[in-house]
Structures are given as structure tokens and as C-alpha cells.
Design an enzyme around this catalytic site. Structure first.
Site, PDB file in Angstrom:
ATOM      1  N   HIS A 102       0.839  -1.200   0.000  1.00 16.98           N
ATOM      2  CA  HIS A 102       0.000   0.000   0.000  1.00 16.98           C
ATOM      3  C   HIS A 102       0.873   1.249   0.000  1.00 16.98           C
ATOM      4  O   HIS A 102       2.041   1.210   0.384  1.00 16.98           O
ATOM      5  CB  HIS A 102      -0.921   0.020   1.219  1.00 16.98           C
ATOM      6  CG  HIS A 102      -0.188   0.006   2.523  1.00 16.98           C
ATOM      7  ND1 HIS A 102       0.318  -1.150   3.073  1.00 16.98           N
ATOM      8  CD2 HIS A 102       0.142   0.995   3.393  1.00 16.98           C
ATOM      9  CE1 HIS A 102       0.911  -0.884   4.223  1.00 16.98           C
ATOM     10  NE2 HIS A 102       0.836   0.421   4.444  1.00 16.98           N
ATOM     11  N   CYS A 124       2.379   3.575  11.634  1.00 17.73           N
ATOM     12  CA  CYS A 124       3.269   3.007  10.633  1.00 17.73           C
ATOM     13  C   CYS A 124       3.640   4.102   9.638  1.00 17.73           C
ATOM     14  O   CYS A 124       3.031   5.176   9.642  1.00 17.73           O
ATOM     15  CB  CYS A 124       2.613   1.821   9.926  1.00 17.73           C
ATOM     16  SG  CYS A 124       1.183   2.234   8.910  1.00 17.73           S
TER      17      CYS A 124
END
Length: 701
Positions: free
Chosen positions: A65, A203
């Protein structure tokens, strides 16, 4: 999620055997639907994100992603692989692969939907249903939440409205408190209540792992009868945990791969600090670690022993990344000192240069303006500028040392750092002495902070004890132990520079040119620049030192000027945004701002950076060969009148600019031609064929 995934974005027979091939196969479906405008640019962003941290998860899941400017709308593609594709998970290849594409400016609502999917992946029923889905339409409907096999109601409600907010975790914690078994907190004699944990997950991209880690921790907490309240610091921002919730917590879990924002809120509590994937793969172990630390009475060291306001991390650590090694921290400590020193260099150096320009090179022998100043005489004004600049220059080494220590130990490091830096000047240890003084000062303060101190004395530690002890220790070391050897090394280096001539000087100029153009304002560039400015930061710099300063400034001007020239000569090789950047690069390069070439280097590093280094080396070598000198540490072409051999100096710059521009044009001309409108879109990739991860850096949370 109905507009994010359709049957056309599902491949139940994904045949790719590598993660790059899998990402390409799914991305091609996005391109076919107009969701991605530049396939190669988007894949470069995916690869850059993958390089930061593998996206494989235990349980056979891969979630490549990124956020990318090549994505027109939030999109999700799903592939199911019979053979499995290795995405770096500890338990082996992934058979369920989700490619998540978010626009660089995705709004909160869309990111909330993506976070909801990330949480669903923690539901075993959901993944089992995907593995048994018979056709693409059924799989897409399942992912959209239109099939009964989707996650339970409470799992989707957690992100349905608020996305990456702390309220999500609060709702989950409240529910777990109502249903949890009657486990007790850390106080064995207190009333029975669940053990309470606050957690932060984050993240690099803030889309998937952040929310999966939160879901995993909350699920584990419910299973073990523990209250877990999670603050997800995702890509759409974050809502801070209620201070009362933090105060009432028995322990803290920080699961992150980027710096935790406002980390000092959690100081003084039992804390487990780990990577985000640990929270996804083994949440139960993390909860157990926190409970064990609480039982032993372990709390964060900074809260227990550190000075008030230290917040559990130094300024550099609060701005850094999780899990950095000592080498990375050392670089940041040094850069902290250099970044604070540079404004003094610019101000002092330019004032001195103006003094020379107005009063000539004999102005350094003028009497103090306190004793003699005539308002109508140009020489008096020149002496004033020169003497103010000299005072500013006198701060260089103390500021360098003080802020290296500040980067290591926060405000308590300033006093010994400045004292040590001033001693370095006193004993003629110069720039090298300042570096040593800063590092020693930070280390001494950190050592003092680790000494257990009675609570009654903690209040005077930052203002009395630490400054007194650290300044005395650093002063002793600088005056008696290491000062003389460093001063001797500084003197030897100065003599060596003064002795440089001919081929040796040319080689040094080429090396400095390479360093100036390697990272365009980064650490290596700053090392070369600081080396040069340290040589002229004296009342009477040597001829060799002024030659080095001239070579460094000339090489630093090359990259932006070369990019500006290349976009003018062969504009079709660059996209619209780069051509606009090229116009600004003329001014930036002429002003000696190397960072003007960064947009080009970020888009196409394999072509731009080597080309810039070659041109910088040519310019540095020619500048030294021509004997150009410079007393000012900054200013670009605006201080050419202060340069020795100015015409040849400009020739050296022009030669490097032409070499770099020619190399960039040739290298870009060898690539596969760009066709279609996507290459010219706003901020589009200048080089769709660039193979290196990181050619485009995704927007990180």
C-alpha cells in the site's frame, strides 16, 4: 467502500510469483479503470513503501500500500494466489493480497474506510470467507461488507465514523471493561478491576498496519480481560487520548515504525516500545510484557530519573524514527549542532564580507569602533560590519558544541556544551574541539541523569546540580585531558591545508565537489560545508582555507543551476511541475541553495544525483586549479565581487553546470519515451521507467 472495489479489481487466480509482479498485476487493473494515472510512478511509490518495511503479515496476508500522487481516488484491489507470494511475513508466503492505493491528499472519510478494512483482516471468519469465495463479484461484495461473512458489527463500528481517532479505542475499551473477567490491576490490595493499558500504533504510511495493530491489541485485550485503549496515529491525523485515561493506565504499549507524537505524555509508566508488526503478530505477548513490568515496578527511565520537562526523549529522538542504531543517532546529534551553527555562519560571514567589500582587506586591522567611529566615513562603517561579523563568528564553535549536546541530552546539555565549545576556542582546538566538546557534554549529562536521585533533590537537578557537575567535568577533560591532542590535530590539519598545491589541491576540490552534490543539503553536504566554513572562521584565514570555501560554494551552486538549464534546453524530458521547479532553480542555484535540486533528485535519483556529483567535482577541481578564493561563507553570485579570480571562478561554475545538464539530458534521453497525458499530470513522475525504490517518496504519516 462500494466505490473503492468492484469485481474488476479482483483477481482470484493471481499467477504472480514475486511481490513486484503481484503489485503490477493488481495495479494494471487500477490503471484500466482510471484509478491510477501513471503505472510506473505508482509502482515506484509502492516499492518505496515496501522498502521501509515489509507488508506481509502472519496468516497468509500481504498488504502492499501507499499514498501516491498518481492515484485519482482511494482504490482497493484484491488478488488470491494459489502458490503464494512472499511479502516478508515470518510464517511464509501470502495467498491473500490487498493492494491499497490512496491519493496523496486523501480525505479522512476515505482513509477511515481503508482503516476499517485493515481491522477486518484481523477477523479469521473474514479471511476464511475470502479464501472460499467462488467468484470475483462475491469477493468484492465480501470486502465491501455486503456479505454475512464479513466481520462482526462491533469490529466495523470501531472505525465506521471516526477512523483513526482515540475515541475508537475508548469505545472498544469500554466494551471490554463490561465483558472482561474480573482480573485485577497491579495493586494487589486494591479493588478488583481490569488491568488498564493505553497504546499508540503508527506506521510509515498510516493506512493499514496502524489500524491492524490497534485491532489486534484490542482483540487480545478482550480475550485476556484487559482494558486496552488505542490511539491510532494514522494518515488522517489523530485524536489524543484523554489525559485522564492515560493517568489511570497501568501500562503503555507503543507499537510504531515512525516517531510517536507527543510521546512524553506516557512518561513514568511501565512501557513496552516495539514495532507495529509485533502488535499485529503477537499482541498477547506485548500485554504480558507490560503486566510483568508493572509487577516489577519498572517505569520509563526519563520519568524516573530525568530532569523535569525532558519528556522521555531528547529533541532529536522525538523527531527521529523507531529502532535507529547508534550511527544514525550520532549523525542526527552532529546535524543538530550544524543546523544551529549555520545561521551564525551566514550572518557573520556575510557581515565580514561586506566589511571587506566596503573597506578593503586591511579593514581587519582597524581599531575598535568603540574607540573610533566617524558617521560620515565609509571605513568606519566597514569596520563596524567587520567587527559585528567577527563577534557572530566567535559563536560558531560554542553553538556547534552546545547544540550537539542539546540533541543528545536536551536543555541540560546546553551549559556544558557551550562551556566546552568556548574552551575549544580558548585552547585553539577549533572545529574538531567543538565536535568533541559537544559529544562529551551530552554523554556526561546522560550519565548524570542515570544516577538515582532522591525525590527531594530532583527539583534542583536541572538548574543547579547537572549544570555544575557537567560543566566541571567537561572543563577538566577539555583543558587537561583531550584538549591539547585535539589542538595539535587541528594545527596539523591547518598546516596540511596551507601546504596544498597543484594536483593535491585539485583532488581536494573534486572531493569536496562530490560531497556537496551527493545529498544536496543533507549530512554529507553539511560535512563539506562545515569543513570549509571552519577554515575561514578566524580573523586572518589562510589562502588555502579561502580556496576551499570558494570550491565548496561553487560546487553547491551546480545542481540547481544545471537542472534549471536542462529544463530550459530539453523541457520535453521533464513534466510540467519539474519545468516550473526549473524556473525557481535559477534563483536558488545563483543564491547557493543546493536544495533547489531536491525535487529533481527525488523524482529521478539514479540520473540526477550522479550527474550532479560529476558536475560538482568538475567545478570544485577547476575552482582550486584557478586559485579562486572566497572569504564569505554564503551568497552565491551575489558575492562574486569578493572572490579572488572572479572570472575564472564563474567559468568553473559554468563548466560544472554544463556537464551536469548534459549528462542529465543524455541519461533521460536514453529512457523509454513517455507517452500519454499521465506523464504530464500535476506532480506526475518525470521518469516512469526509474527502477529504484524511493524514486518517489510516498507521503508518510
Amino acid at each position: 467502500m462500494s466505490d473503492m472495489i468492484t469485481a474488476d479489481l479482483v483477481d482470484l487466480d493471481l499467477s504472480a510469483d514475486t511481490k513486484e509482479a503481484a503489485a503490477r498485476a493488481l495495479a494494471e487493473r487500477m490503471v484500466a479503470l482510471g484509478r491510477v494515472t501513471d503505472l510506473e510512478g505508482f509502482l515506484a511509490d509502492v516499492a518505496a513503501r515496501e522498502a521501509q518495511m515489509p507488508t506481509g503479515l502472519d496468516g497468509g496476508i500481504g498488504i502492499p500500500h501507499c499514498r501516491s500522487e498518481h492515484v485519482t481516488e482511494p482504490t482497493l484491489a484484491f488478488g488470491r494466489s494459489a502458490a503464494g507470494v512472499d511479502f516478508g511475513a515470518a510464517d511464509g508466503p501470502a495467498d491473500l493480497i490487498f493492494l491499497i492505493a490512496a491519493p496523496a491528499g486523501a480525505d479522512d472519510a476515505h482513509l477511515t474506510i481503508l482503516s476499517s478494512l485493515a481491522r477486518q483482516l484481523m477477523n479469521a471468519e473474514f479471511t476464511a470467507a475470502l479464501r472460499s469465495a467462488g467468484d470475483a463479484a462475491a469477493a468484492a461484495a465480501l470486502i465491501r461488507g455486503e456479505e454475512p461473512a464479513a466481520p462482526t458489527e462491533d469490529a466495523t463500528e470501531e472505525t465506521g465514523d471516526t477512523g483513526d481517532t482515540a475515541d475508537t479505542g475508548a469505545v472498544s475499551a469500554a466494551a471490554s471493561a463490561e465483558t472482561a473477567p474480573g482480573s485485577t490491576g497491579q495493586d494487589s490490595g486494591g479493588p478488583a478491576r481490569p488491568f488498564r493499558i493505553v497504546a499508540v500504533t503508527s506506521c510509515p504510511t498510516g493506512i493499514a498496519h496502524t489500524y491492524m495493530a490497534a485491532e489486534s491489541l484490542e482483540n487480545a485485550g478482550r480475550e485476556e480481560g484487559v482494558e486496552v485503549v488505542v490511539e491510532t496515529q494514522g494518515s488522517a491525523g489523530f485524536t489524543r487520548l484523554d489525559p485522564a485515561v492515560i493517568a489511570a493506565a497501568d501500562g503503555v504499549i507503543l507499537a510504531h515504525d515512525v516517531a510517536v507524537r507527543e510521546k512524553d505524555r506516557f512518561a513514568g509508566k511501565p512501557t513496552v516500545d516495539t514495532g507495529v508488526k509485533a502488535a499485529i503478530n503477537r499482541p498477547g505477548e506485548l500485554i504480558g510484557e507490560v503486566r510483568d513490568k508493572a509487577a516489577r515496578g519498572e517505569v520509563t527511565a526519563a520519568a524516573a530519573d530525568g530532569p523535569a520537562g525532558s519528556g522521555g526523549a531528547t529533541p532529536v529522538e522525538r523527531g527521529g524514527e523507531s529502532g535507529e542504531g547508534y550511527g544514525a543517532k550520532l549523525r542526527k546529534w552532529l546535524m543538530s549542532g550544524v543546523s544551529y551553527m549555520v545561521p551564525f555562519v551566514a550572518a557573520g560571514g556575510l557581515l565580514i564580507a561586506l566589511g571587506f567589500a566596503i573597506g578593503g582587506y586591511e579593514i581587519n586591522k582597524a581599531p575598535s569602533v568603540m574607540d573610533h567611529f566617524v558617521w560620515t566615513q565609509a571605513d568606519s562603517w566597514a569596520a563596524l560590519l567587520f567587527q559585528i561579523g567577527g563577534v557572530a563568528f566567535a559563536f560558531l564553535v560554542p553553538v556547534l558544541a552546545g547544540y550537539i549536546a542539546y540533541g543528545m541530552a536536551d536543555r541540560p546539555g546546553l551549559v556544558p556544551g557551550f562551556v566546552g565549545g568556548s574552551i575549544a576556542l580558548t585552547i585553539n582546538a577549533g572545529f574538531l574541539g567543538g565536535l568533541a566538546a559537544g559529544l562529551i557534554s551530552g554523554a556526561v549529562v546522560l550519565a548524570i541523569q542515570r544516577v538515582p536521585i532522591p525525590k527531594a533533590l530532583r527539583g534542583i537537578m536541572p538548574v543547579v546540580v547537572i549544570p555544575l557537575v557537567s560543566a566541571a567535568v567537561v572543563g577538566f577533560l577539555m583543558f587537561v585531558v583531550i584538549g591539547k591532542p585535539i589542538a595539535s590535530a587541528q594545527e596539523g590539519m591547518t598546516d596540511w591545508l596551507n601546504g596544498l598545491s597543484g594536483a593535491n589541491a585539485v583532488l581536494l576540490g573534486a572531493l569536496l565537489g562530490l560531497m556537496m552534490c551527493f545529498d544536496l543539503g543533507g549530512p554529507v553536504n553539511k560535512v563539506a560545508y562545515t569543513f570549509a566554513t571552519a577554515g575561514i572562521a578566524v580573523a586572518s584565514p589562510s589562502d588555502s582555507a579561502m580556496k576551499i570555501m570558494a570550491a565548496v560554494m561553487a560546487a553547491g551552486m551546480v545542481p540547481p543551476l544545471a537542472m534549471a538549464l536542462a529544463t530550459t534546453v530539453r523541457g520535453r524530458l521533464f513534466n510540467a511541475a519539474e519545468r516550473e521547479n526549473g524556473k525557481a532553480a535559477w534563483v536558488l542555484g545563483a543564491s547557493f541553495i543546493s536544495e533547489g535540486a531536491i525535487p529533481f533528485a527525488a523524482a529521478d535519483p539514479l540520473r540526477v544525483i550522479p550527474s550532479s556529483m560529476v558536475g560538482g567535482a568538475v567545478t570544485g577541481a577547476l575552482s582550486m586549479a584557478f586559485g579562486a578564493t572566497l572569504r564569505a561563507p554564503h551568497g552565491g553570485i551575489f558575492v562574486v565581487p569578493l572572490i579572488g579570480n572572479p572570472l575564472l571562478y564563474l567559468v568553473a561554475i559554468a563548466a560544472g553546470v554544463c556537464v551536469t545538464a548534459a549528462l542529465v539530458i543524455v541519461l533521460k534521453g536514453l529512457r523509454k519515451p513517455v507517452t500519454g497525458t499521465s506523464a504530464q499530470g500535476p506532480g506526475g513522475g518525470a521518469d516512469p521507467s526509474a527502477p529504484t525504490p524511493g524514486a518517489k517518496q510516498p507521503v508518510a504519516a
